[in-house]
Design an enzyme around this catalytic site. Structure first.
Site, PDB file in Angstrom:
ATOM      1  N   GLU A 258     -83.244   1.820  63.772  1.00 40.29           N
ATOM      2  CA  GLU A 258     -82.619   0.486  63.754  1.00 40.29           C
ATOM      3  C   GLU A 258     -81.128   0.732  63.688  1.00 40.29           C
ATOM      4  OE1 GLU A 258     -84.169  -2.139  64.317  1.00 40.29           O
ATOM      5  OE2 GLU A 258     -86.200  -1.370  64.078  1.00 40.29           O
ATOM      6  N   CYS A 297     -76.357  -5.996  60.225  1.00 39.60           N
ATOM      7  CA  CYS A 297     -76.630  -5.486  61.570  1.00 39.60           C
ATOM      8  C   CYS A 297     -76.848  -6.621  62.558  1.00 39.60           C
ATOM      9  CB  CYS A 297     -77.867  -4.597  61.540  1.00 39.60           C
ATOM     10  SG  CYS A 297     -79.280  -5.407  60.782  1.00 39.60           S
TER      11      CYS A 297
HETATM   12  P1  NAP Z   1     -74.696   5.650  58.897  1.00 39.93           P
HETATM   13  O1  NAP Z   1     -73.390   6.192  58.505  1.00 39.93           O
HETATM   14  O2  NAP Z   1     -75.177   5.948  60.253  1.00 39.93           O
HETATM   15  O3  NAP Z   1     -75.714   6.144  57.794  1.00 39.93           O
HETATM   16  C1  NAP Z   1     -77.032   5.720  57.798  1.00 39.93           C
HETATM   17  C2  NAP Z   1     -77.865   6.602  56.912  1.00 39.93           C
HETATM   18  O4  NAP Z   1     -77.938   7.890  57.510  1.00 39.93           O
HETATM   19  C3  NAP Z   1     -77.285   6.821  55.519  1.00 39.93           C
HETATM   20  O5  NAP Z   1     -78.332   6.871  54.594  1.00 39.93           O
HETATM   21  C4  NAP Z   1     -76.633   8.170  55.656  1.00 39.93           C
HETATM   22  O6  NAP Z   1     -76.491   8.823  54.421  1.00 39.93           O
HETATM   23  C5  NAP Z   1     -77.635   8.856  56.533  1.00 39.93           C
HETATM   24  N1  NAP Z   1     -77.131  10.072  57.171  1.00 39.93           N
HETATM   25  C6  NAP Z   1     -75.934  10.279  57.756  1.00 39.93           C
HETATM   26  N2  NAP Z   1     -75.880  11.530  58.242  1.00 39.93           N
HETATM   27  C7  NAP Z   1     -77.062  12.124  57.949  1.00 39.93           C
HETATM   28  C8  NAP Z   1     -77.614  13.396  58.175  1.00 39.93           C
HETATM   29  N3  NAP Z   1     -76.934  14.352  58.812  1.00 39.93           N
HETATM   30  N4  NAP Z   1     -78.848  13.662  57.728  1.00 39.93           N
HETATM   31  C9  NAP Z   1     -79.579  12.710  57.086  1.00 39.93           C
HETATM   32  N5  NAP Z   1     -79.092  11.485  56.822  1.00 39.93           N
HETATM   33  C10 NAP Z   1     -77.856  11.188  57.261  1.00 39.93           C
HETATM   34  O7  NAP Z   1     -74.735   4.064  58.758  1.00 39.93           O
HETATM   35  P2  NAP Z   1     -74.238   3.199  57.530  1.00 39.93           P
HETATM   36  O8  NAP Z   1     -72.752   3.271  57.520  1.00 39.93           O
HETATM   37  O9  NAP Z   1     -74.967   3.516  56.277  1.00 39.93           O
HETATM   38  O10 NAP Z   1     -74.724   1.769  57.970  1.00 39.93           O
HETATM   39  C11 NAP Z   1     -74.013   0.938  58.825  1.00 39.93           C
HETATM   40  C12 NAP Z   1     -74.623   0.911  60.182  1.00 39.93           C
HETATM   41  O11 NAP Z   1     -75.997   0.611  60.084  1.00 39.93           O
HETATM   42  C13 NAP Z   1     -74.039  -0.162  61.063  1.00 39.93           C
HETATM   43  O12 NAP Z   1     -73.734   0.388  62.287  1.00 39.93           O
HETATM   44  C14 NAP Z   1     -75.141  -1.196  61.157  1.00 39.93           C
HETATM   45  O13 NAP Z   1     -75.134  -1.934  62.360  1.00 39.93           O
HETATM   46  C15 NAP Z   1     -76.355  -0.370  61.036  1.00 39.93           C
HETATM   47  N6  NAP Z   1     -77.457  -1.167  60.514  1.00 39.93           N
HETATM   48  C16 NAP Z   1     -78.485  -1.450  61.341  1.00 39.93           C
HETATM   49  C17 NAP Z   1     -79.541  -2.203  60.864  1.00 39.93           C
HETATM   50  C18 NAP Z   1     -80.709  -2.551  61.739  1.00 39.93           C
HETATM   51  O14 NAP Z   1     -81.721  -3.003  61.221  1.00 39.93           O
HETATM   52  N7  NAP Z   1     -80.641  -2.378  63.022  1.00 39.93           N
HETATM   53  C19 NAP Z   1     -79.563  -2.647  59.539  1.00 39.93           C
HETATM   54  C20 NAP Z   1     -78.487  -2.332  58.734  1.00 39.93           C
HETATM   55  C21 NAP Z   1     -77.436  -1.581  59.231  1.00 39.93           C
HETATM   56  P3  NAP Z   1     -75.073   8.974  53.690  1.00 39.93           P
HETATM   57  O15 NAP Z   1     -74.658   7.593  53.318  1.00 39.93           O
HETATM   58  O16 NAP Z   1     -75.369   9.824  52.536  1.00 39.93           O
HETATM   59  O17 NAP Z   1     -74.150   9.580  54.692  1.00 39.93           O
END
Ligand code: NAP
Length: 675
Positions: A258, A297
């Site tokens: 997602e 999102c």
């Molecule tokens: P993100 O930076 O991509 O991180 C998402 C998750 O991935 C976090 O738990 C992060 O952990 C983890 N992660 C990052 N690098 C990783 C790795 N190498 N190995 C394992 N896990 C890893 O996104 P975010 O900043 O948390 O969230 C914002 C984004 O999410 C926005 O772009 C939004 O549109 C999207 N979003 C989408 C939805 C949907 O349902 N489509 C819902 C909510 C949000 P860490 O925080 O520890 O880095």
């Protein structure tokens, strides 16, 4: 306030991160509020524990056992949610933002608990669709079934909804019967950890059903096997990096993503300034920009309006957004809080700098006026609107997500152009359309449904009850094609199936009946020791069948039924006209007459264990019945589902046959029977 220490829950024990600690900050003051891990806990011990304990314990339960478990868990969390609200302010969320996260998450769990009991069997195998007849004689049939994957679900969540994000994944996973390892986003992981502690304290879940990672996942993704699944929510960039893990590809590990999404909203060209739809549109856009400071999102990123309304819309949005109070999210008068952290603010302002090349900023920016004290260190961005004169020429505005209170106004020429612009998001979670024009709704569905996981229509007729552009509902699919990740979450039982394997069973009906714990047509039947209406829920056996004595359908019956009900359709009353009809040889009995006769033939009328007839499914009339035909009814116990301590649902397979033993009608009858 004492500093928090976000821990991992590993194989039954809370573990403090040993290597590397990162500070956690209040979103609205910037103060350090605690620490979290930056290394990985012993993820392989977690994995082994889930496989050895959580999985087997969950799979030993029926779907209904697990649904009851979810209901008890949701109730436990609901009784204690005040504690979570207090913590949630630190993420920058106002009380109403937290309601979406906390009550929204708990509500989602309640919905899955309820759907699990209503739509899934009280057994271990879920039947997916109807029996497929694979042979002429019916001795070899097909049935799709779903059973839980026997591995571990790894949930990687985004920072914006630490509670909802965790619960909306846990509910379908646990209902399916899979254990989960939850990895929250670091910046708001302390709120997820608090909710997770409550989940454990509830005592509702078996050992090993859930575990929690503070920090990184270490080698876990490199070690997952074919029975495991990864469910990711976050940015497209992170999803791309993770889903490409060679071990996940090698083992075809399910990877649901997602991701971010360039959602749009369209104001119909039937709307004029002053219409309720104009105001509704402004209200929905303002909500989308300000709720969770735009960190949703599903939030509106592109505002598509007819060219002639561009100026009026710019004015209306600017006026409404200027009234929004920013500041300390704990204060009642505050309508928008802070972004989750400094990193998020940096990202949003970076996106705005790109947008400035393609559009003009008409309201907003980095340094808003704030209400409250000690807010200088917070992650503030004002509600910001760009105005783009030429959206066809823009690229960043259709491709770059500013994950904050930022959206761009774009004019469109006609419905086709609006759809083209909406589709430039490259696959989105949602586009909304505010219109009263059914033709516009039809055109947008035809042109844009393929590019969206959800299309949301609203106008004056629905606005009092509509659920909001940005609200993913547990009943409806959440997800989107392409850029949005190409996966689906929620959508009722569809979500549970992500954690199960669908298997096509082929074979003789008797074997497939046993496997699916449901009697299938063509399987052996047997007579019970008494009339089925004298037998209690627990006594009735699958395949137990009553074959009634025959009853003759006469011309007088048909004429009486036509007169009595008022259904004088010519096929039942006019022999000449009926014979002209390609389906009938002459006068035939009403289908509903046959159903009524059937009830009269199989019912045993005195008070007894059968309590109520609650419905009828899949009725088909297979052969016309002419006057003088003898019919019999075959009533067979098909499936039993316990509903309460007092009664259960019994589904009966009902067949009406004529004196040539040809099938006349068939249906599934639903009754409630005392335990
Ligand atoms: P993100 O930076 O991509 O991180 C998402 C998750 O991935 C976090 O738990 C992060 O952990 C983890 N992660 C990052 N690098 C990783 C790795 N190498 N190995 C394992 N896990 C890893 O996104 P975010 O900043 O948390 O969230 C914002 C984004 O999410 C926005 O772009 C939004 O549109 C999207 N979003 C989408 C939805 C949907 O349902 N489509 C819902 C909510 C949000 P860490 O925080 O520890 O880095």
């Amino acid at each position: 306030m004492s500093l928090m220490q976000v821990q991992s829950f590993v194989a039954g024990n809370w573990v403090t991160p040993s290597d590397g600690l990162a500070p956690l900050h209040s979103a609205f003051t910037g103060e350090v509020i605690g620490h979290t891990g930056t290394g990985a806990p012993d993820v392989m011990a977690m994995y082994r524990h889930a496989l050895a304990h959580g999985g087997p314990a969950l799979r030993a339960m029926s779907f209904h056992d697990r649904a009851r478990m979810l209901k008890a868990l949701a109730q436990y969390l609901s009784d204690r949610k005040a504690e979570l609200y207090e913590l949630s302010y630190l993420t920058g969320a106002t009380k109403s933002d937290s309601w979406i996260d906390i009550d929204g998450g708990i509500g989602t769990m309640f919905v899955f608990a309820s759907k699990g009991r209503r739509e899934m069997p009280d057994s271990h195998v879920y039947l997916d669709g109807d029996v497929e007849m694979l042979s002429r004689g019916g001795s070899f049939v097909g049935q799709h079934v779903c059973t839980p994957l026997q591995g571990v679900a790894v949930h990687i969540n985004a920072f914006n909804f630490p509670v909802w994000g965790m619960l909306e994944k846990l509910a379908p996973t646990l209902l399916a019967g899979m254990p989960a390892i939850v990895k929250p986003a670091t910046v708001t992981g302390y709120l997820a950890e608090a909710a997770f502690r409550m989940i454990l304290e509830s005592g509702c879940l078996p050992d090993g059903a859930v575990q929690f990672v503070s920090g990184r996942l270490g080698p876990l993704l490199d070690e997952l096997g074919p029975q495991d699944a990864v469910s990711f929510t976050g940015s497209a960039d992170t999803a791309l990096a993770l889903r490409g893990t060679s071990n996940l590809l090698r083992n075809s590990v399910r990877f649901a993503a997602e991701q971010d999404s360039l959602n749009a909203t369209i104001l119909g060209d039937d709307v004029a300034v002053g219409d309720p739809e104009f105001d509704l549109f402004v209200k929905e856009v303002v909500t989308e920009i300000t709720v969770k400071a735009g960190q949703k999102c599903t939030a509106v990123r592109r505002i598509l309006v007819p060219e002639a309304l561009r100026g009026a819309m710019a004015e209306a949005l600017s006026a409404r957004l200027a009234e929004v109070t920013l500041g300390d999210p704990r204060l009642k008068e505050v309508g928008m809080g802070a972004l989750a952290g400094a990193g998020q603010k940096r990202d949003v302002l970076g996106a705005c700098a790109l947008f400035a090349d393609e559009a003009r900023c008409i309201i907003g920016g980095e340094a808003p006026e704030l209400t409250g004290e000690n807010l200088d260190g917070g992650a503030w961005v004002a509600p910001t609107i760009f105005d783009c004169a030429d959206p066809d020429a823009a690229t960043h505005l259709h491709e770059k997500e500013a994950f904050g209170p930022v959206a761009c106004l774009m004019p469109y020429r006609d419905a086709g152009h609006a759809a083209v612009l909406a589709n430039r998001g490259g696959g989105a979670l949602v586009t909304s359309v505010v219109t009263r024009d059914p033709a516009l709704a039809q055109r947008i569905v035809a042109a844009s449904a393929s590019h969206h996981g959800r299309l949301y229509f609203n106008n004056r007729d629905s606005m009092a009850e509509a659920t909001g552009h940005g609200a993913p509902l547990p009943h409806m699919v959440h997800g989107g094609p392409g850029r949005a990740g190409g996966s689906e979450e929620l959508g009722g039982i569809r979500a549970v199936k992500h954690y199960m394997q669908r298997t096509a069973l082929q074979g003789p009906p008797a074997l497939l009946s046993a496997a699916g714990e449901t009697w299938l047509a063509g399987s052996p039947t047997h007579e019970g020791p008494a009339h089925p209406f004298r037998r209690r829920f627990g006594d009735l056996a699958l395949g137990e069948t009553l074959v009634t004595a025959p009853r003759r359908v006469t011309a007088a019956d048909i004429a009486h039924f036509a007169e009595f009900t008022g259904d004088g359709f010519y096929a039942h009353t006019d022999a000449e006209a009926a014979a002209e009809n390609p389906f009938f040889p002459g006068i035939v009995a009403h289908g509903y007459l046959l159903l009524s006769f059937a009830a009269g033939m199989f019912v045993d009328p005195a008070p007894g264990p059968v309590l109520a007839n609650t419905g009828l499914n899949g009725l088909t009339f297979e052969k016309p019945v002419t006057p003088g035909t003898d019919i019999t009814v075959h009533l067979t116990v098909k499936r039993k589902t316990r509903r309460t301590d007092e009664y259960g649902e019994v589904r009966w397979h009902v067949e009406l046959r004529d004196h040539e033993d040809d099938l006349v009608a068939r249906y599934e009858l639903l009754t409630m029977v005392a335990i």
